[in-house]
Design an enzyme around this catalytic site. Structure first.
Site, PDB file in Angstrom:
ATOM      1  N   LYS A 124       0.513  -1.445   0.033  1.00  0.00           N
ATOM      2  CA  LYS A 124      -0.170   0.210  -0.038  1.00  0.00           C
ATOM      3  C   LYS A 124       0.702   1.156  -0.130  1.00  0.00           C
ATOM      4  O   LYS A 124       1.817   1.811   1.022  1.00  0.00           O
ATOM      5  CB  LYS A 124      -0.993   0.155   1.134  1.00  0.00           C
TER       6      LYS A 124
ATOM      7  N   GLY B  89      -7.622  10.015   9.426  1.00  0.00           N
ATOM      8  CA  GLY B  89      -8.235  10.134  11.124  1.00  0.00           C
ATOM      9  C   GLY B  89      -9.498  11.306  11.190  1.00  0.00           C
ATOM     10  O   GLY B  89      -9.533  11.626  12.403  1.00  0.00           O
TER      11      GLY B  89
ATOM     12  N   ALA C 194      -9.362   6.076   4.121  1.00  0.00           N
ATOM     13  CA  ALA C 194      -9.180   6.974   5.081  1.00  0.00           C
ATOM     14  C   ALA C 194     -10.718   7.716   5.158  1.00  0.00           C
ATOM     15  O   ALA C 194     -11.556   8.587   4.093  1.00  0.00           O
ATOM     16  CB  ALA C 194      -7.967   8.089   4.584  1.00  0.00           C
ATOM     17  N   GLY C 195     -11.066   8.289   6.403  1.00  0.00           N
ATOM     18  CA  GLY C 195     -11.659   9.552   6.579  1.00  0.00           C
ATOM     19  C   GLY C 195     -12.979   9.225   7.321  1.00  0.00           C
ATOM     20  O   GLY C 195     -14.274   9.424   7.367  1.00  0.00           O
TER      21      GLY C 195
ATOM     22  N   ALA D 270      -9.278   2.302   9.802  1.00  0.00           N
ATOM     23  CA  ALA D 270      -8.623   1.801  10.715  1.00  0.00           C
ATOM     24  C   ALA D 270      -9.246   2.593  11.873  1.00  0.00           C
ATOM     25  O   ALA D 270      -9.797   1.823  12.866  1.00  0.00           O
ATOM     26  CB  ALA D 270      -6.892   1.910  10.562  1.00  0.00           C
ATOM     27  N   THR D 271      -8.740   3.559  11.811  1.00  0.00           N
ATOM     28  CA  THR D 271      -9.002   4.925  13.327  1.00  0.00           C
ATOM     29  C   THR D 271     -10.802   4.843  13.488  1.00  0.00           C
ATOM     30  O   THR D 271     -11.127   4.426  14.658  1.00  0.00           O
ATOM     31  CB  THR D 271      -8.928   6.562  12.973  1.00  0.00           C
TER      32      THR D 271
END
Length: 264
Positions: free
Chosen positions: A98, A159, A185-186, A207-208
């Protein structure tokens, strides 16, 4: 027929949810979340992991039967990202990567110029490249043209939990792509995940949203269900939006005066 498996390069995955490992408070919490998510592919920041298994993360993924996807998180130039990917290939015996090349620490947005340079070099070096990119249809097409196996546009900055701030651009990327589109993301909650799939994305990486949730395992399960629901809804075909109301059943009932049946 609904295609249930995700295909990237020459590999297939039953789950369309790719997990990240950053932000978990400990390995036990991460393990519960990974199991609940049903993921088969999970990113590993190679610069933050002891490839000999000192952190226990690689051992954990191995026990769970999850394929590690090394990423170049933290890299700020093409040269740095290429070197990190090459080290990951040696350490983890995989040519999948990645690709992340970040412009600055405040926004964590991709550096488009360095990203394309790194992608070109890594593809030439035999890597299966999955680049984290901006929600820019032109840049996504350029990355595909370099030979990337997928494109991974952001929904919003890493994040932030802002969800998908430019859904139209994601739709344009999907419409033009000849490789899988993985929203990256986001994501903040399950409705964001469902929307990503409804917009046409082939998979989702997060992830977050899970690792920093109040209950990571429960959120992971919610994300898994949302990805499945969004994908099935897209395949099923939503009804068109209408300005005016439309009755779901035609009005066929006729009225008659009292006593009509008796002939009075």
């Amino acid at each position: 027929m609904v295609e249930s498996k995700l295909m990237i390069a020459d590999r297939s995955f039953a789950s369309r949810l790719i997990m990240g490992t950053g932000g978990a408070s400990n390995l036990a919490v991460l393990q519960e979340a990974l199991v609940a998510s049903g993921t088969e592919l999970t990113t590993v920041a190679i610069r933050r992991v002891d490839a000999e298994g000192g952190t226990g993360l690689l051992d954990l993924l191995n026990r769970l039967g999850i394929t590690p996807l090394p990423n170049t998180a933290g890299c700020r130039s093409a040269a740095e990202a290429v070197l990190t990917a090459q080290l990951a290939r040696e350490a983890l015996a995989t040519n999948w990567v990645k690709l992340e090349v970040i412009a600055d620490e405040r926004t964590l947005l991709p550096d488009a110029i360095e990203l394309v340079r790194a992608a070109e070099q890594l593809v030439d070096d035999g890597f299966v490249v999955l680049p984290y990119t901006n929600d820019d249809p032109v840049l996504a097409r350029r990355l595909e043209d370099t030979g990337c196996a997928a494109v991974m546009p952001l929904g919003s900055p890493i994040g932030t939990g802002l969800g998908i701030t430019n859904p139209h651009n994601i739709e344009m990327i999907v419409a033009s792509a000849g490789v899988p589109v993985v929203l990256d993301a986001g994501i903040g909650t399950a409705s964001d995940a469902a929307l990503a799939m409804e917009l046409g994305c082939d998979a989702l990486l997060l992830a977050t949203a899970v690792t920093r949730a109040a209950d990571p395992a429960a959120m992971a399960a919610a994300m898994s269900a949302a990805v499945t629901a969004g994908y099935l809804a897209r395949c099923a075909g939503r009804i068109p939006k209408r300005f005016w109301a439309q009755a779901s059943s035609p009005t066929l009932v006729t009225t008659q005066s009292p006593g009509a049946e008796s002939g009075n």
